[in-house]
Design an enzyme around this catalytic site. Structure first.
Site, PDB file in Angstrom:
ATOM      1  N   PRO A   2       0.835  -1.210   0.000  1.00  0.00           N
ATOM      2  CA  PRO A   2       0.000   0.000   0.000  1.00  0.00           C
ATOM      3  C   PRO A   2       0.870   1.261   0.000  1.00  0.00           C
ATOM      4  O   PRO A   2       1.816   1.352   0.761  1.00  0.00           O
ATOM      5  CB  PRO A   2      -0.787  -0.108   1.309  1.00  0.00           C
ATOM      6  CG  PRO A   2      -0.647  -1.523   1.754  1.00  0.00           C
ATOM      7  CD  PRO A   2       0.644  -2.019   1.191  1.00  0.00           C
ATOM      8  N   GLU A   3       0.553   2.193  -0.869  1.00  0.00           N
ATOM      9  CA  GLU A   3       1.273   3.461  -0.907  1.00  0.00           C
ATOM     10  C   GLU A   3       0.351   4.562  -0.385  1.00  0.00           C
ATOM     11  O   GLU A   3      -0.795   4.299  -0.017  1.00  0.00           O
ATOM     12  CB  GLU A   3       1.715   3.748  -2.338  1.00  0.00           C
ATOM     13  CG  GLU A   3       2.753   2.733  -2.814  1.00  0.00           C
ATOM     14  CD  GLU A   3       3.750   3.351  -3.766  1.00  0.00           C
ATOM     15  OE1 GLU A   3       3.961   4.573  -3.704  1.00  0.00           O
ATOM     16  OE2 GLU A   3       4.316   2.608  -4.576  1.00  0.00           O
ATOM     17  N   LYS A  59       2.469   7.449   5.413  1.00  0.00           N
ATOM     18  CA  LYS A  59       1.808   6.162   5.205  1.00  0.00           C
ATOM     19  C   LYS A  59       1.312   5.536   6.518  1.00  0.00           C
ATOM     20  O   LYS A  59       0.923   4.378   6.543  1.00  0.00           O
ATOM     21  CB  LYS A  59       2.744   5.217   4.458  1.00  0.00           C
ATOM     22  CG  LYS A  59       2.975   5.713   3.022  1.00  0.00           C
ATOM     23  CD  LYS A  59       3.352   4.617   2.064  1.00  0.00           C
ATOM     24  CE  LYS A  59       4.785   4.202   2.211  1.00  0.00           C
ATOM     25  NZ  LYS A  59       5.112   3.070   1.319  1.00  0.00           N
ATOM     26  N   ARG A 113       1.622 -11.226   5.462  1.00  0.00           N
ATOM     27  CA  ARG A 113       3.080 -11.243   5.571  1.00  0.00           C
ATOM     28  C   ARG A 113       3.581 -10.952   6.982  1.00  0.00           C
ATOM     29  O   ARG A 113       4.755 -11.137   7.269  1.00  0.00           O
ATOM     30  CB  ARG A 113       3.687 -10.225   4.593  1.00  0.00           C
ATOM     31  CG  ARG A 113       3.317 -10.459   3.130  1.00  0.00           C
ATOM     32  CD  ARG A 113       4.079 -11.609   2.514  1.00  0.00           C
ATOM     33  NE  ARG A 113       5.508 -11.373   2.519  1.00  0.00           N
ATOM     34  CZ  ARG A 113       6.167 -10.689   1.588  1.00  0.00           C
ATOM     35  NH1 ARG A 113       5.520 -10.177   0.564  1.00  0.00           N
ATOM     36  NH2 ARG A 113       7.460 -10.516   1.667  1.00  0.00           N
ATOM     37  N   ARG A 265      15.317  -1.960  -5.180  1.00  0.00           N
ATOM     38  CA  ARG A 265      13.918  -1.746  -5.567  1.00  0.00           C
ATOM     39  C   ARG A 265      13.768  -1.724  -7.086  1.00  0.00           C
ATOM     40  O   ARG A 265      14.563  -1.095  -7.791  1.00  0.00           O
ATOM     41  CB  ARG A 265      13.398  -0.414  -4.994  1.00  0.00           C
ATOM     42  CG  ARG A 265      13.528  -0.288  -3.486  1.00  0.00           C
ATOM     43  CD  ARG A 265      12.828  -1.407  -2.720  1.00  0.00           C
ATOM     44  NE  ARG A 265      11.398  -1.471  -2.990  1.00  0.00           N
ATOM     45  CZ  ARG A 265      10.480  -0.749  -2.344  1.00  0.00           C
ATOM     46  NH1 ARG A 265      10.835   0.084  -1.395  1.00  0.00           N
ATOM     47  NH2 ARG A 265       9.207  -0.882  -2.644  1.00  0.00           N
TER      48      ARG A 265
END
Ligand SMILES: [Zn+2]
Length: 275
Positions: A2-3, A59, A113, A265
């Site tokens: 999620p960003e 975030k 996770r 990344r």
């Protein structure tokens, strides 16, 4: 993962279901979720408090209660869901904790996770800034200027691609939008941050705001597992111009999009437009 736009979307969706509800009971199934609090202390503090407000800071998702504040970070796969007590929206093995509310519904945190975190802090330490003191200004902070960002970059020689992800410098940009912002601004991802001119930083900031606001307005991006609410999907994946488009033609010049790793990344860029 999620960003920022996804986090903003989750907050907007949860808000009407949770405001002014009182937490009657807290239950936890995965102790490490509460990495900074004792379970018994957390339970004692949170029960019988009313939820006054929900908002995001970068975030982080912030639940403001009467005396305390809950700080949640979803990390890779975390998700909050408001649902009836007898309905589990996701796998039981993903369920980490639940808040039973006074209307009989329940707020559950699922995480396949197990990287997400939750903590309770006093309102005082939250609002005087010490709880999230390590966070840089939000990219969407209306007081943030290109000059301030340029001055921060002047001290940093690392590639701009990595620097935009460092939440202590600037908060709110994740990997997908990092790729999109650099493409929109025509900056090579490996450019050292201190070599970017003030004029280009100014364009970068304008593009970042536009990309993130557009994404928020369409409910974020659905890639891999993220869905903001059962049956609701984000719409920003249709707007992505470079992320996830390896070997496909650049929309501007038809050169194949390249994929490299920058600091581990996945980084997508057009070798011609982003020289
Ligand atoms: Zn191109």
């Amino acid at each position: 993962m999620p960003e920022l736009p996804e986090v903003v979307t989750v907050v907007k969706l949860l808000e009407p279901d949770l405001i002014n509800k009182t937490i009657k009971k807290f239950e936890i199934y995965y102790a490490k979720l509460l990495w900074r609090n004792e379970i018994e202390d957390f339970k004692k503090r949170v029960e019988n408090q009313k939820i006054l407000k929900i908002f995001n800071q970068g975030k982080y998702i912030i639940f403001e209660l009467e005396n305390d504040v809950l700080i949640s970070h979803l990390r890779m796969e975390g998700r909050w869901n408001f649902e009836p007590q007898n309905t589990l929206s996701y796998k039981e093995s993903w369920l980490e904790c639940q808040f039973i509310l006074d209307d009989g519904f329940v707020l559950r945190y699922y995480d396949s996770r197990k990287f997400g975190t939750l903590e309770i802090v006093s309102k005082e330490s939250f609002f005087n800034g010490s709880a999230l003191a390590h966070l840089g200004p939000s990219i969407l902070d209306p007081n943030l200027t290109a000059k301030q960002l340029f001055e921060k970059f002047q001290k940093i020689k690392r590639p701009i691609k990595s620097v935009l992800l460092e939440q202590n410098i600037i908060s709110g940009i994740g990997n997908i939008y990092d790729n999109e912002i650099l493409f929109a601004t025509k900056i090579n991802p490996l450019t050292p941050a201190n070599e970017i001119t003030l004029k280009t930083v100014s364009k970068l900031l304008t593009n970042a705001i536009e990309i993130l606001k557009t994404s928020i307005s369409v409910g974020g991006t659905t890639i891999h597992s993220f869905t903001p609410k059962q049956g609701v999907s984000g719409g920003y994946q249709d707007f992505l111009k470079v992320h996830g488009r390896e070997k496909k033609e650049c929309y501007l010049c038809q050169t194949p999009i390249a994929k490299i790793k920058v600091n581990g990344r996945g980084t997508y860029y057009c070798p011609k437009c982003q020289k």
